[in-house]
Scaffold this active site. Structure first.
Site, PDB file in Angstrom:
ATOM      1  N   ASP A  82     -13.917  -5.386  11.232  1.00  0.00           N
ATOM      2  CA  ASP A  82     -13.283  -6.075  10.103  1.00  0.00           C
ATOM      3  C   ASP A  82     -14.299  -7.018   9.463  1.00  0.00           C
ATOM      4  OD1 ASP A  82     -11.264  -6.624   8.324  1.00  0.00           O
ATOM      5  OD2 ASP A  82      -9.988  -7.702   9.732  1.00  0.00           O
ATOM      6  N   GLN A 127      -7.474 -17.229  -1.854  1.00  0.00           N
ATOM      7  CA  GLN A 127      -6.400 -17.610  -2.776  1.00  0.00           C
ATOM      8  C   GLN A 127      -6.814 -17.169  -4.177  1.00  0.00           C
ATOM      9  OE1 GLN A 127      -3.779 -19.331  -1.314  1.00  0.00           O
ATOM     10  NE2 GLN A 127      -2.580 -19.157  -3.201  1.00  0.00           N
ATOM     11  N   ARG A 153       1.476  -9.419   6.906  1.00  0.00           N
ATOM     12  CA  ARG A 153       1.277 -10.798   7.367  1.00  0.00           C
ATOM     13  C   ARG A 153       2.524 -11.622   7.051  1.00  0.00           C
ATOM     14  NH1 ARG A 153      -2.660 -14.061   9.077  1.00  0.00           N
ATOM     15  NH2 ARG A 153      -4.375 -12.597   8.782  1.00  0.00           N
ATOM     16  N   LYS A 191      -0.896  -3.389   8.070  1.00  0.00           N
ATOM     17  CA  LYS A 191      -0.612  -4.768   8.518  1.00  0.00           C
ATOM     18  C   LYS A 191       0.325  -5.454   7.537  1.00  0.00           C
ATOM     19  CE  LYS A 191      -3.692  -8.367   8.049  1.00  0.00           C
ATOM     20  NZ  LYS A 191      -4.960  -9.072   8.354  1.00  0.00           N
TER      21      LYS A 191
HETATM   22  C1  R5P Z   1      -7.585  -9.924   5.985  1.00  0.00           C
HETATM   23  O1  R5P Z   1      -7.373  -9.284   5.003  1.00  0.00           O
HETATM   24  C2  R5P Z   1      -8.908  -9.996   6.643  1.00  0.00           C
HETATM   25  O2  R5P Z   1      -9.648  -8.821   6.492  1.00  0.00           O
HETATM   26  C3  R5P Z   1      -8.760 -10.346   8.090  1.00  0.00           C
HETATM   27  O3  R5P Z   1      -8.075  -9.284   8.737  1.00  0.00           O
HETATM   28  C4  R5P Z   1      -7.990 -11.617   8.266  1.00  0.00           C
HETATM   29  O4  R5P Z   1      -8.478 -12.632   7.442  1.00  0.00           O
HETATM   30  C5  R5P Z   1      -8.066 -12.065   9.698  1.00  0.00           C
HETATM   31  O5  R5P Z   1      -7.362 -13.235   9.858  1.00  0.00           O
HETATM   32  P1  R5P Z   1      -6.841 -13.690  11.265  1.00  0.00           P
HETATM   33  O6  R5P Z   1      -7.964 -13.579  12.217  1.00  0.00           O
HETATM   34  O7  R5P Z   1      -6.388 -15.111  11.041  1.00  0.00           O
HETATM   35  O8  R5P Z   1      -5.690 -12.794  11.616  1.00  0.00           O
END
Ligand code: R5P
Length: 301
Positions: free
Chosen positions: A221, A98, A197, A195
Site C-alpha cells: 500500500d 482532505q 472506512r 474496503k
Molecule cells: C487509503 O486510501 C490509504 O491507501 C491507506 O490504506 C490508508 O490511509 C491507511 O490508513 P490506516 O493505516 O489508518 O488504516
C-alpha cells in the site's frame, strides 16, 4: 549557478543519501525551540555569504504542523537573502487526504496546503501523494513543476528479492494502481481487496476471490497510518490460510500502536521506503528523487 541541499538534522540520513545521489553539497538548518514553542532557525551561511542560487530543501512532511512553519520561515528567509530558485523535496506530502468538503465549511486542506507550497517553492517533488479524487499533483499544487514519483517499483523489487513466488494483495481499490504495476513488472499473482472506512480506526475489508491457502502473501500500500487497514486485511488472509503475511508500504507513518497492531494481526515482516524515517525502512528513494531533480536541471541527475 550554485546549488545546495538543505536539511534538518532529524532527517540527516535520508537527506545525505539524496545529496550523494545527486552530487549536491548539503548542509543542515540550525533549529532552536524557545520555551514558548516558537522556533529560531538559521540557514548555514557565513557572515556576508549569500545563499546558493538554487536551494533544495529536504523536508518530509509527516507530523507536518510544525514543519509547515519551518518551510515558511526557511523559504521566506532564503528569498529575502537572494536565493533565486527554491525546490522542496517532500518525500511524504501531508494534508493531501482532505480533497473535498464533506460538510459546509470543512477545510479542503489539500487545496490550502497546495497553494501554500506553490507560493513558497518553484518546484515540489514528492512520492506517492495521497490523491483520492484528483488525477494529478498539479491540481493540488498549482504550478507546472509539481512532480509525483512512485515508490511502488522499488518496493516491488524488494518483494521479488525477499519472498519466493509472492501473492501480492492490495488492501483497497486505490492500491490497484501499484499492485498492477508491480505484478506486470515481476509477474506476481495478485488481487485487490475492497474496503469501507467507517472511522479513523474502523475499516471493513473484503478479500478478493483468490486462492490464498499456503501462499506467501505481501500486502502493498502507499501508506500505513493507524495500521487498521493492513491489520484487518492481514487477519482475513491469515484466516484464509496464508502461509505468511508481510507488509510493504511507501510511507511508514505508523501512528501510535500501529506496528503492534500489525504484529498482533499475524504480520511477519514490515518493509517501507525511507520517505519517512522509520525502523522499517528497507529501500531508499534517493535515486528516484535524484533523477527527478536532474529533470529539473539540479544535480547530476
Ligand atoms: C487509503 O486510501 C490509504 O491507501 C491507506 O490504506 C490508508 O490511509 C491507511 O490508513 P490506516 O493505516 O489508518 O488504516
Amino acid at each position: 549557478m550554485t546549488s545546495q541541499l538543505l536539511y534538518f538534522t532529524d532527517e540527516q540520513a535520508p537527506a545525505l543519501r539524496l545529496a550523494a545521489a545527486c552530487g549536491l553539497p548539503a548542509a543542515a538548518v540550525e533549529r532552536h525551540r524557545f520555551p514558548d514553542d516558537e522556533l529560531r532557525l538559521r540557514l548555514p551561511l557565513a557572515a556576508g555569504e549569500a545563499p546558493a542560487d538554487t536551494l533544495v530543501l529536504y523536508r518530509s512532511l509527516d507530523r507536518p504542523n510544525e514543519k509547515l512553519v519551518e518551510l515558511l520561515l526557511v523559504a521566506g528567509e532564503a528569498r529575502r537573502l537572494g536565493a533565486r530558485r527554491l525546490l522542496l523535496v517532500a518525500p511524504y506530502l501531508a494534508y493531501m487526504r482532505q480533497d473535498i468538503a464533506f460538510q459546509p465549511g470543512e477545510v479542503v486542506s489539500q487545496k490550502v496546503v497546495g497553494q501554500f507550497l506553490a507560493g513558497l517553492f518553484d518546484a515540489v517533488i514528492t512520492v506517492d501523494p495521497h490523491l483520492h479524487r484528483i488525477a494529478t499533483l498539479d491540481e493540488a499544487i498549482p504550478h507546472g513543476d509539481a512532480l509525483s514519483l512512485s515508490g511502488a517499483p522499488l518496493l516491488a523489487g524488494l518483494i521479488a528479492a525477499r519472498v519466493e513466488n509472492p501473492l501480492l494483495v492490495g488492501p483497497d481499490a486505490e492500491s490497484r494502481q501499484w499492485i498492477e504495476a508491480a505484478a506486470a513488472t515481476h509477474g506476481f499473482d495478485y488481487g485487490v481487496c475492497s474496503k469501507v472506512r467507517h472511522g479513523d480506526r474502523d475499516v471493513e475489508i473484503a478479500l478478493p476471490a483468490l486462492a490464498v491457502r499456503g501462499r506467501a502473501v505481501v500486502l502493498l500500500d502507499d501508506v500505513a497510518s493507524t495500521g487498521h487497514t493492513l491489520a484487518r486485511a492481514a487477519r482475513l488472509l491469515g484466516a484464509a490460510g496464508a502461509a505468511s503475511v508481510d507488509v510493504a508500504v511507501t510511507h511508514a507513518l505508523f501512528a501510535d500502536d500501529a506496528l503492534q497492531l500489525l504484529g498482533e494481526a499475524g504480520v511477519r515482516e514490515v518493509w517501507s521506503s525511507d520517505c519517512i524515517a522509520h525502523p522499517s525502512n528497507a529501500v531508499s528513494v534517493a535515486p528516484l528523487l535524484a533523477e527527478a531533480l536532474g529533470r529539473l536541471g539540479v544535480g547530476a541527475g
